[in-house]
Design an enzyme around this catalytic site. Structure first.
Site, PDB file in Angstrom:
ATOM      1  N   ASP A 254       0.789  -1.233   0.000  1.00 47.62           N
ATOM      2  CA  ASP A 254       0.000   0.000   0.000  1.00 47.62           C
ATOM      3  C   ASP A 254       0.822   1.285   0.000  1.00 47.62           C
ATOM      4  OD1 ASP A 254       1.026  -0.076   2.539  1.00 47.62           O
ATOM      5  OD2 ASP A 254      -0.890   0.054   3.602  1.00 47.62           O
ATOM      6  N   HIS A 255       2.108   1.208   0.337  1.00 47.55           N
ATOM      7  CA  HIS A 255       2.893   2.426   0.533  1.00 47.55           C
ATOM      8  C   HIS A 255       3.633   2.907  -0.713  1.00 47.55           C
ATOM      9  CE1 HIS A 255       2.072   2.371   4.766  1.00 47.55           C
ATOM     10  NE2 HIS A 255       3.025   3.257   5.047  1.00 47.55           N
TER      11      HIS A 255
ATOM     12  N   ASP B  59       3.334  -0.606  11.400  1.00 46.38           N
ATOM     13  CA  ASP B  59       2.880   0.713  10.975  1.00 46.38           C
ATOM     14  C   ASP B  59       2.239   1.367  12.181  1.00 46.38           C
ATOM     15  OD1 ASP B  59       2.171   2.328   8.204  1.00 46.38           O
ATOM     16  OD2 ASP B  59       0.712   2.680   9.798  1.00 46.38           O
TER      17      ASP B  59
ATOM     18  N   ARG C 206      -2.079  12.712   9.899  1.00 50.32           N
ATOM     19  CA  ARG C 206      -0.782  13.276  10.282  1.00 50.32           C
ATOM     20  C   ARG C 206      -0.475  14.449   9.357  1.00 50.32           C
ATOM     21  NH1 ARG C 206       2.856   8.452  11.586  1.00 50.32           N
ATOM     22  NH2 ARG C 206       1.689   8.569  13.521  1.00 50.32           N
TER      23      ARG C 206
ATOM     24  N   SER D  16       5.517   7.998  12.730  1.00 53.84           N
ATOM     25  CA  SER D  16       5.501   6.673  12.120  1.00 53.84           C
ATOM     26  C   SER D  16       6.398   5.692  12.861  1.00 53.84           C
ATOM     27  CB  SER D  16       5.963   6.759  10.659  1.00 53.84           C
ATOM     28  OG  SER D  16       5.074   7.546   9.907  1.00 53.84           O
TER      29      SER D  16
ATOM     30  N   ARG E 171       8.461   3.658  11.670  1.00 56.98           N
ATOM     31  CA  ARG E 171       9.553   3.201  10.811  1.00 56.98           C
ATOM     32  C   ARG E 171      10.849   2.948  11.572  1.00 56.98           C
ATOM     33  NH1 ARG E 171       9.119   8.712   7.502  1.00 56.98           N
ATOM     34  NH2 ARG E 171       7.038   7.835   7.485  1.00 56.98           N
TER      35      ARG E 171
END
Length: 774
Positions: free
Chosen positions: A122-123, A187, A469, A661, A663
């Site tokens: 999806d990213h 995520d 965000r 995020s 990440r």
């Protein structure tokens, strides 16, 4: 260790499956894993063990967490103190983070994953012109990465959702979330699953590897913040306004170390997807996760998505899916939905809240651009059938008066199922006639995957979104874009007016014939009356076979080299890479947008290290002093120069460092380029854990004002590591250029297991040591 098996005909038929599945005595957790069953009986037994030990009423959050304990008989349980060892039910990974997670899993040498796991593409789909063309372009550009993820999933037992499937959190809600679930996802907006009564928690890829490797997952026992809802949502107010108000109250760090649990009579006026919206954006207040109790809205949604038997089983176990009477919350917030106003939050931070009737005055006072350039609806936060239906009802009113959107307007469906259903039911045509563009079923502009053409970088402008965000440069990489977050229906109304100071409850619009009119309140069904259209089948079931290859010449993928173990000595005279001033999210440490394509190549993506963090020495971005050459240069170039000379470094930061995020690249990159410690006033939860996992030292000033003692040219020693122990502070000696010194105290939250990660060089290194019997 659990294994997976191929279900004959599954790929061809499962997306269209509705009704019950499983058998009478056992109910499958999902229609994709018919041999993995709901754990309610086991959870109930575990909970009884804990109940007898604690002998007090329990919150819903506690019930779900404690029923998933690895050792409910002996686990120490103290909110805010204990480290819980948990057994999550499943793992979910989006394609950007899944690359590093799967690379780490491959390096572990294990044959297959131990719990049901999925990858969601999806990213990596950039928004340019529209859904079909953007998707085709993404498949071409990212073929190497998609092939890697598909083959790794196939070999190691991970379900693979192909590009175009939709956003990970919506796919989870539609197919995998259930009341009482404990899920970890790579995520930060994984908490979306709380809309179906699960504890769904965002983590870094290394945590996912632990769970996939059958290692208990560790979480510091969270506090519990209760939000009591009374009244009913009405008029222009929506579920989004609940969390925008909570963000106003708690701020971006007010939920840190806590689960936010909603309760009260107002809960029943919110749809399951609306509850998902609220939980999703709980990530913006730093909360571990958010959750709602099982109720009729969840039952309706489960049935509408073909999970009747799960709804039935949840009803039987409702006693473990809601809080006990008189359960204790560490803090309670009360919100009356009857009087809750529509909110618009921003710019540059999601907790700067404005009731809609006050945003205009705030914009004029602060010189924010009043004219809106783009309205964007959808994303993982607000792309349900209900959301898009309510937005379409507003757009249709404008069309009926001969009007279209004054701004550019985009729509991001959350899933292929939602896309197909809104197309069938006419919403897509309304948006198209309105002047909108329906983008691919993907994250798109919400995470910076937006090839924006209407402005130049540096142009001061305003956009309004239904996203979650809005940090500086988040959506379009332009630090002068003022992004405001609100509900889809408010975005649509503002797009018609074209100006930020429009209040649809009070202000009139001018129709094409010159007459004046006011918009009626938005309307829309929470679920489609004709049922969901599943759309195109995009799921690959794992066969537990095949090979996974990484081209050593690839610039997108890179096999991992283990980090070096600690040498047993204190850190002596490390250089200060950078003292960061102000807000430093994971976006600042490891930017997204065009950098997403390098998520599987640690060395290449490390070129974005601290790209948009502000250097306290000169107030500039990506321009720091090399302490050896005394010349200024880019952050990554300076760090690479230190690394080439065998010089280790530390970085210093401010409050709530690493918010945003999940990440883990924001932890991997500093470690890869020679960083060993990050010293700040306070950390965001996920980032602190990610740093520990990679063998870094996340440390906090015992006295926050000691941040001011750090000078750009300092050499920093961290002492006390030879006796590193839980609860025992460390010392830092700041050696200033003029020969003077400051000695300061540094705190940490390491437990014994995490100290072993540090000593081994990383959690993955420690995993291998344990597997080898060391």
């Amino acid at each position: 260790m659990l294994t997976f098996r191929q279900i004959p005909g599954q790929v061809q038929s499962v997306r269209g499956l509705h009704g019950s599945f499983g058998c009478l005595s056992k109910v499958s957790m999902s229609k994709f894993e018919t041999d993995k069953y709901l754990p309610y009986e086991k959870l109930d037994k575990n909970l009884e063990i804990v109940r007898k030990r604690l002998n007090r009423p329990l919150t819903l959050s506690e019930k779900i967490l404690y029923s998933h304990l690895d050792d409910p008989k002996n686990q120490d349980i103290q909110r805010g103190v204990s480290y819980l060892r948990l057994r999550p039910d499943r793992v979910a990974m989006q394609d950007a983070t899944a690359q590093m997670a799967m690379l780490q899993f491959i390096s572990s040498g294990l044959p297959n994953v131990a719990v049901p796991s999925t990858i969601h593409c999806d990213h990596l789909i950039e928004a340019q012109v529209g859904g079909d063309k953007d998707l085709a372009r993404a498949k071409d550009l990212n073929a190497e990465v998609y092939n890697f993820l598909a083959s790794a999933g196939n070999k190691y037992g991970v379900g693979f959702w192909k590009p175009g499937s939709g956003i990970i959190h919506q796919i989870i809600l539609e197919n995998y979330a259930f009341p009482g679930l404990l899920l970890i996802g790579t995520d930060s907006h994984t908490p979306n699953g709380g809309g179906l009564g699960g504890l769904c928690i965002g983590v870094g890829g290394a945590d996912a590897v632990d769970v996939m490797a059958n290692i208990p997952w560790e979480l510091k026992c969270p506090n519990v913040i209760g939000v009591k809802l009374s009244g009913r949502l009405n008029g222009w107010s929506s579920a989004k306004d609940v969390i925008l108000k909570v963000a106003d109250i708690l701020t971006v760090k007010g939920g840190t170390g806590a689960i936010v649990e909603y309760f009260g009579p107002g809960v029943d006026s919110i749809s399951a997807t609306g509850m998902g919206t609220i939980c999703n954006m709980g990530a913006e207040i730093g909360a571990t996760t958010s959750v709602f109790p099982f109720n009729s809205s969840m039952g309706k949604y489960l049935k509408a998505t073909g999970r009747d038997q799960i709804a039935s089983q949840a009803s039987k176990f409702k006693h473990i899916l809601s809080a006990d009477a008189n359960a204790h919350y560490d803090q309670v917030i009360e919100i009356n939905l009857d009087t809750l106003e529509p909110h618009i939050n921003g710019p540059f931070t999601p907790d700067l809240a404005h009731p809609i009737n006050k945003i205009g005055a705030a914009a004029k006072k602060n010189d924010w651009p009043m004219d809106i350039k783009v309205g964007l609806i959808g994303s993982c936060t607000n792309s349900s059938y209900e959301d898009l239906g309510r937005a379409a009802s507003i757009a249709k009113q404008a069309l009926d008066k001969g009007l279209k959107s004054k701004t550019a307007f985009t729509v991001t469906p959350g899933s292929e199922q939602v896309r197909a259903t809104i197309e069938r039911d006419g919403f897509s045509k309304i948006f198209s006639d309105f002047g909108g563009v329906v983008l691919a079923n993907a994250c798109g502009p919400c995470i910076g995957q937006w090839d924006r053409k209407d402005i130049k970088k540096g142009d001061k402008n305003t956009i309004v979104t239904s996203y979650n965000r809005n940090f500086t440069g988040r959506n379009d990489a332009n630090p002068q874009t003022h992004a405001f977050v609100t509900s889809p229906e408010i975005v649509t109304a503002l797009s018609i007016a074209g100006t930020l100071d429009f209040d649809p409850r009070r202000d009139e619009l001018t129709a094409a014939d010159g007459s004046k009119f006011k918009l009626k309140e938005p309307s829309g069904d929470d679920l489609p009356a004709r049922g969901f259209d599943p759309g195109v089948d995009t799921y690959q079931s794992p066969s537990m076979s095949g090979d996974v290859k990484v081209d050593p010449k690839s610039d997108r993928l890179q096999l991992l080299e283990p980090f070096k173990a600690w040498d047993g000595k204190d850190f002596e005279d490390f250089v200060l890479l950078m003292k960061v001033k102000g807000k430093c999210t994971t976006d600042h440490i490891s930017a997204a947008g065009p950098w997403l394509k390098y998520r599987g190549h640690l060395d290449n993506i490390s070129n974005n290290l601290f790209l948009t963090a502000v250097n306290a020495e000169n107030g500039e971005m990506n321009n720091i002093r090399n302490q050896v050459t005394n010349e200024f240069g880019k952050v990554n170039d300076t760090a690479r120069d230190y690394k080439s000379k065998g010089i280790n470094w530390v970085a210093v930061g401010d409050e709530n460092y690493g918010e945003g995020s999940s990440r883990e690249h924001a932890a991997l990159e500093p470690r890869h380029l020679g960083g060993r410690a990050i010293i700040v006033k306070s950390f965001a939860r996920i980032h602190e854990t990610n740093l520990k996992k990679q063998g870094m030292l996340p440390l906090t000033f015992d006295n926050p004002s000691d941040y001011d003692k750090v000078q750009p040219s300092d050499r920093i020693s961290i002492v006390g590591l030879t006796s590193f122990a839980p609860g025992k502070p460390l010392k830092a000696v700041l050696k200033h250029k003029d020969g003077s010194k400051d000695e300061i105290t540094l705190n940490h939250t390491f437990n014994e297991q995490q100290i072993e990660w540090f000593k081994a060089g990383s959690a993955l290194n420690r995993m291998k040591q344990v597997a080898a019997g060391n």
